[in-house]
Write an enzyme that holds these catalytic residues in place. Structure first.
Site, PDB file in Angstrom:
ATOM      1  N   THR A  21       0.801  -1.214   0.000  1.00  0.00           N
ATOM      2  CA  THR A  21       0.000   0.000   0.000  1.00  0.00           C
ATOM      3  C   THR A  21       0.838   1.270   0.000  1.00  0.00           C
ATOM      4  O   THR A  21       2.006   1.264   0.420  1.00  0.00           O
ATOM      5  CB  THR A  21      -0.907   0.009   1.257  1.00  0.00           C
ATOM      6  OG1 THR A  21      -1.587   1.248   1.372  1.00  0.00           O
ATOM      7  CG2 THR A  21      -0.088  -0.201   2.518  1.00  0.00           C
ATOM      8  N   LYS A  44       1.705  -3.324   7.113  1.00  0.00           N
ATOM      9  CA  LYS A  44       1.916  -3.672   5.704  1.00  0.00           C
ATOM     10  C   LYS A  44       3.397  -3.598   5.331  1.00  0.00           C
ATOM     11  O   LYS A  44       3.894  -4.432   4.565  1.00  0.00           O
ATOM     12  CB  LYS A  44       1.096  -2.749   4.801  1.00  0.00           C
ATOM     13  CG  LYS A  44      -0.408  -2.960   4.903  1.00  0.00           C
ATOM     14  CD  LYS A  44      -0.838  -4.347   4.446  1.00  0.00           C
ATOM     15  CE  LYS A  44      -0.718  -4.514   2.956  1.00  0.00           C
ATOM     16  NZ  LYS A  44      -1.208  -5.872   2.518  1.00  0.00           N
ATOM     17  N   TYR A  49      -1.843   0.334  10.402  1.00  0.00           N
ATOM     18  CA  TYR A  49      -2.074  -0.354   9.129  1.00  0.00           C
ATOM     19  C   TYR A  49      -0.841  -0.246   8.241  1.00  0.00           C
ATOM     20  O   TYR A  49      -0.349  -1.253   7.718  1.00  0.00           O
ATOM     21  CB  TYR A  49      -3.292   0.252   8.430  1.00  0.00           C
ATOM     22  CG  TYR A  49      -3.460  -0.211   6.998  1.00  0.00           C
ATOM     23  CD1 TYR A  49      -3.836  -1.521   6.713  1.00  0.00           C
ATOM     24  CD2 TYR A  49      -3.225   0.659   5.932  1.00  0.00           C
ATOM     25  CE1 TYR A  49      -3.974  -1.949   5.400  1.00  0.00           C
ATOM     26  CE2 TYR A  49      -3.370   0.232   4.621  1.00  0.00           C
ATOM     27  CZ  TYR A  49      -3.740  -1.072   4.360  1.00  0.00           C
ATOM     28  OH  TYR A  49      -3.878  -1.491   3.060  1.00  0.00           O
TER      29      TYR A  49
END
Length: 319
Positions: free
Chosen positions: A122, A150, A146
């Site tokens: 991402t 990732k 998050y």
């Protein structure tokens, strides 16, 4: 009676490039799109095994190992992820289990089998404070749980050292699943005015565009290239610009498709700042990713985000 001879060309039997592909997260946006795209590429593989969360628990490392060894794939594609960006702030252990530990385990099991591995990451691995577009070698500095989870997943995959591709994408949406497209359409049916963040920039990227690009890469990938690649639709906009484009394109298609009318018009979508809309997780202000490396190594280019948006809207149900 003499039977005439018939000139026949011997049939060429093409061996599929992959014997068995394991695809995770098929109920997610990208996983669903990949399943559909791969279904039309049967010459690329002999067998496609698609698993959802109930069949492959990515929070359980031993379950991952057992499933992979039972299936024995020669390619694993892993779009599955914990994607609840704000909720991750209060569920860091689960976010790390699925986004960081699981990709590493999948890569380890793939390496044991001599298989290749494709993983998705991402734009949230960047801080978003760069002037200009991000390239793959730019420093990472995620702002949220998050993003950190990732990035940890990327690092776990790279540490295994097998032939692998990690695709960083951004602002993913599609006709299928819960995402910004459906949120805007729902709100525009309920309200006459919307207020959308206008100081974050990036490339809205459709799940269909991602899936088609990955299929093209698969057809050309022989394992000679490994590492991180940016994979996003061309162009850039703000969340406000994306929202207005959604409403405008929907209004153009609505008469022919007989969709419900929207209450909100483009003129009634107001720009606001990130500070006006606080969230538990911080977002990068700049999510613009450069895809030159993808184009150079695989001759793959994604369409402009506006064209991709129209294609996703046309795929919406007519009711």
């Amino acid at each position: 009676m003499q039977i005439p001879k018939v000139n026949q060309t011997p049939k060429v039997i093409q061996t599929p490039k992959y014997k068995k592909i394991l695809l995770t997260g098929v109920n997610g946006q990208v996983g669903h799109a990949l399943q559909l795209a791969l279904a039309n590429q049967s010459g690329l593989f002999a067998e496609l095994v698609c698993l959802d969360r109930s069949q492959l628990d990515l929070s359980n490392p031993q379950a991952i190992r057992d499933v992979v060894q039972a299936i024995q794939p020669d390619l694993i594609i892993n779009p599955a992820a914990y994607t609840a960006v704000d909720k991750a702030e209060s569920e860091p252990d689960l976010a790390y289990a699925i986004n960081a530990t699981a990709p590493g385990v999948l890569a380890e099991e793939a390496a044991k089998l001599g298989a290749k591995f494709i993983h998705f990451s991402t734009d949230y691995v960047y801080a978003g404070n760069k002037i200009g577009v991000y390239v793959e070698d730019d420093a990472t500095a995620p702002l949220s749980i998050y993003g950190k989870s990732k990035l940890a997943g990327e690092e776990a995959v790279r540490a295994v050292g097998l032939p692998s591709l990690i695709f960083r994408t951004s602002w993913v949406y599609g006709a299928y699943g819960k995402n910004f497209l459906h949120t805007i359409l729902r709100l525009a049916k309920e309200r006459e005015q919307l207020r959308i963040v206008a100081d974050q920039i990036g490339a809205p990227t459709s799940s269909h565009s991602i899936a088609q690009a990955v299929v093209e890469v698969l057809a050309r990938w022989d394992g000679e290239h490994s590492g991180v690649y940016h994979l996003v639709n061309a162009g850039r906009t703000t969340w406000h610009g994306f929202a207005t484009a959604i409403v405008d394109a929907y209004a153009q298609l609505q008469p022919a498709r007989d969709w419900p009318m929207l209450k909100a018009k483009v003129a009634n979508i107001g720009p606001i700042t990130t500070a006006d809309y606080p969230t538990p997780a911080a977002r990068p202000a700049n999510s613009c990713l450069d895809c030159t490396k993808l184009s150079s190594d695989f001759s793959v280019q994604l369409p402009d985000w506006r064209d991709a948006l129209m294609a996703e809207l046309e795929a919406l149900p007519t009711n």
